[in-house]
Scaffold this motif. Structure first.
Motif, PDB file in Angstrom:
ATOM      1  N   PHE A 171       0.822  -1.204   0.000  1.00 37.64           N
ATOM      2  CA  PHE A 171       0.000   0.000   0.000  1.00 37.64           C
ATOM      3  C   PHE A 171       0.866   1.268   0.000  1.00 37.64           C
ATOM      4  N   SER A 172       1.984   1.201  -0.687  1.00 40.45           N
ATOM      5  CA  SER A 172       2.947   2.303  -0.662  1.00 40.45           C
ATOM      6  C   SER A 172       2.399   3.609  -1.227  1.00 40.45           C
ATOM      7  N   GLU A 173       1.374   3.509  -2.075  1.00 38.59           N
ATOM      8  CA  GLU A 173       0.811   4.731  -2.663  1.00 38.59           C
ATOM      9  C   GLU A 173      -0.263   5.373  -1.786  1.00 38.59           C
ATOM     10  N   TYR A 174      -0.474   4.794  -0.600  1.00 40.33           N
ATOM     11  CA  TYR A 174      -1.478   5.317   0.323  1.00 40.33           C
ATOM     12  C   TYR A 174      -0.834   5.626   1.684  1.00 40.33           C
ATOM     13  N   GLU A 175      -1.522   6.438   2.451  1.00 38.73           N
ATOM     14  CA  GLU A 175      -1.088   6.672   3.825  1.00 38.73           C
ATOM     15  C   GLU A 175      -1.463   5.454   4.664  1.00 38.73           C
ATOM     16  N   VAL A 176      -0.489   4.927   5.387  1.00 38.12           N
ATOM     17  CA  VAL A 176      -0.719   3.756   6.227  1.00 38.12           C
ATOM     18  C   VAL A 176      -0.301   4.090   7.657  1.00 38.12           C
TER      19      VAL A 176
END
Length: 266
Positions: A27-32
């Motif tokens: 999920f690197s393209e999202y805030e986690v």
């Protein structure tokens, strides 16, 4: 036969190791956000643009593995959440922790009062046991090769290969033994009846050559009880596929099912 079972367990362990290695970049393209919740690993993935209804999907197992559905829903503005209760096998302690996590997530992140549940493999235990006690909080259930009877997995009491180490943990988690477990009712095959009576739609994906969580001992039995109770359950079988890989290469049928359950509109 013993060599075959050992081979399956080795592949299963390898799959978990690979999944753990890969999950950080999924999920690197999202805030986690990662944090501990009551001593359990927890995660929240935020969509780049949340939908106005603040929908969310709650994954119960194998974080980051086969994330096709999760990523498709993130693009629809869903949040994706997770808290690890794997070694509680859906017992009352796990259900209570999920009750607390639900309250925290709805309050902390302003999420919808109802959630979509996603249970892969042993994740099937907690999604059904929690949903059966919280039917007013569930839009729908997506279960993938789900464990629906602990006697099947990890017990291996029928045709499945089972997992002796996990079986010891499971019996201890429930306070059962090899005799008392035979009459134990708190498994999804039974608890799902409350889900059915509540009118919650359910979809199961399974491999028809699964020897870890055999279809006949799990999803098929749940389906029988579910439909007898008046519930609606959709099945997607994968020909020639075992326990892995989960999900579908093209997750559209699952995603469409979920979007319909929440009455999603663009």
């Amino acid at each position: 036969m013993k060599q075959s079972a050992n081979h399956i367990l080795i592949l299963f362990t390898l799959f978990i190791s690979i999944s753990a290695f890969a999950q950080d970049s999924v999920f690197s393209e999202y805030e986690v956000k990662e944090f501990a919740f009551q001593g359990h690993e927890a995660k929240v993935v935020f969509p780049n643009k949340a939908n106005s209804n603040n929908y969310w999907i709650w994954r119960a197992r194998f974080w980051g593995a086969e994330p096709q559905v999760d990523k498709a829903l993130l693009e629809k503005g869903f949040h994706v959440l997770y808290v690890d209760v794997a070694n509680l096998f859906g017992n009352n302690e796990a259900v209570q922790l999920w009750n607390d996590f639900y309250k925290f997530c709805v309050s902390e992140y302003g999420l919808n009062q109802k959630v979509v549940l996603e249970g892969l493999s042993r994740g099937g235990l907690i999604i059904y046991n929690w949903a059966s006690q919280n039917t007013d909080k569930v839009f729908s259930i997506y279960a993938d090769a789900p464990v629906c009877d602990i006697k099947s997995w990890p017990g291996g009491m029928f045709s499945g290969v089972g997992n002796p180490k996990a079986w010891e943990l499971c019996l201890a988690a429930y306070g059962l033994d090899s005799v008392s477990v035979k009459s134990f009712e708190g498994i999804p095959v039974n608890t799902s009846v409350k889900v059915a009576k509540a009118g919650i739609p359910v979809i199961h994906v399974y491999g028809d050559t699964d020897v870890v969580v055999p279809f006949e001992e799990n999803t098929e039995l749940l389906k029988e009880n579910f439909e007898k109770a008046g519930g609606t359950i959709e099945l997607i079988g994968k020909e020639g596929v075992g326990h892995h890989p989960h999900s579908l290469e093209d997750p559209t049928p699952i995603v469409d099912f979920i979007l319909k359950s929440v009455n999603y509109t663009e």
